[in-house]
Design an enzyme around this catalytic site. Structure first.
Site, short mmCIF file in Angstrom:
data_model
loop_
_atom_site.label_atom_id
_atom_site.label_comp_id
_atom_site.label_asym_id
_atom_site.label_seq_id
_atom_site.Cartn_x
_atom_site.Cartn_y
_atom_site.Cartn_z
N ASP A 299 -9.84 7.23 -1.46
CA ASP A 299 -8.86 6.25 -0.98
C ASP A 299 -7.45 6.83 -0.81
OD1 ASP A 299 -6.91 3.95 -1.17
OD2 ASP A 299 -8.79 2.83 -1.31
N SER B 247 -5.89 3.12 3.20
CA SER B 247 -6.88 2.24 2.58
C SER B 247 -7.19 1.07 3.51
CB SER B 247 -6.37 1.79 1.20
OG SER B 247 -7.40 1.21 0.44
#
Length: 273
Positions: free
Chosen positions: A164, A41
């Site tokens: 993500d 991320s």
């Protein structure tokens, strides 16, 4: 992976990723550089900048975060965001601004061209599995790792959709260890410093559930470290509640960087690193 002694592992957490910049400042001041960088991320974004040039990473990341990367990447009024949602049905922001910021900052085309070995993780929608990007185009891989569901669209690579990386690995210590790292420095966003408590309000239920999902794999990795592996979880020095919901609020960026620097510098000194 040969030649790996020291790894930097960078976790996810949106705007809270500013803490990782302070931790990097402390590591740089202590003369600690990585042989491997692993990120997820926002940690993939920060990690790519580190891997592109460890000697320049502090300056580049400090400038990037203090220039309000968050509002640049997630620009737009509520009207614009709702318009994007109405048009796409899946997300509030286009990925273009974040792509432009990343490309301008890193200026490296492929993962294998980075100065330091780098890997980042994303979640495959079709396979419901973690996917590690180890070679190939850098920017799409990092964008895939940063594609927060609902905020950004999934990134399509090779006909596969990715979200993500924090969905599958919030702080991928185990990956660095499996790649041969014997000394690991964990740069994170500060949430793991605050123990979870049972929710008392309805809106807290989802947050607590999300944090349990985020933390459990990291806890398992830490509990199963092989002999001879040294892991340093750097402190962010966070004292107040840290909410990912205020994902566009960059007002506290400088404070987060400075607080994490002070706490991590003290930790490194105390532990003789």
């Amino acid at each position: 992976m040969r030649g790996v002694e020291t790894a930097f592992v960078l976790g996810g957490g949106g705007v809270l990723g500013a803490h990782e910049v302070g931790m990097l400042q402390a590591l740089d001041a202590a003369g600690i550089r990585p042989d491997l960088v692993v990120g997820t991320s926002v940690g993939a974004l920060n990690g790519a900048v580190i891997a592109a040039g460890p000697g320049e990473a502090v300056e580049r990341l400090t400038g990037l975060w203090r220039s309000d990367i968050v509002r640049t990447a997630f620009a737009g009024s509520w009207v614009a965001r709702l318009s994007t949602l109405a048009r796409t049905g899946t997300h509030l922001h286009p990925v273009g601004p974040l792509r432009d910021v990343l490309a301008e900052t890193v200026r490296v085309g492929r993962i294998e061209e980075l100065a330091v070995p780098f890997q980042c993780v994303a979640a495959s929608v079709e396979r419901a599995a973690a996917h590690w990007f180890t070679t190939g185009p850098l920017v799409p891989a990092v964008l895939a790792s940063c594609a927060v569901p609902g905020l950004l669209p999934p990134v399509v690579i090779g006909g596969e959709h990715f979200y993500d990386g924090g969905l599958v690995h919030s702080i991928p210590v185990g990956r660095a260890v499996r790649l041969g790292a014997r000394r690991v420095f964990v740069l994170h966003v500060g949430r793991i410093e605050r123990p979870l408590t049972a929710p008392r309000r309805f809106w807290e239920v989802g947050m607590v559930a999300f944090e349990i999902a985020r933390r459990h794999r990291f806890a398992e990795d830490m509990a199963s470290l092989p002999p001879g592996v040294e892991v340093h979880v750097l402190p962010a020095g966070a004292t107040g509640p840290l909410s990912p919901l205020r994902y566009r609020d960059g007002a506290q960026v400088s404070e987060c960087i400075e607080r994490a620097y002070r706490a991590s510098a003290g930790y490194l000194s105390d532990h003789g690193c």
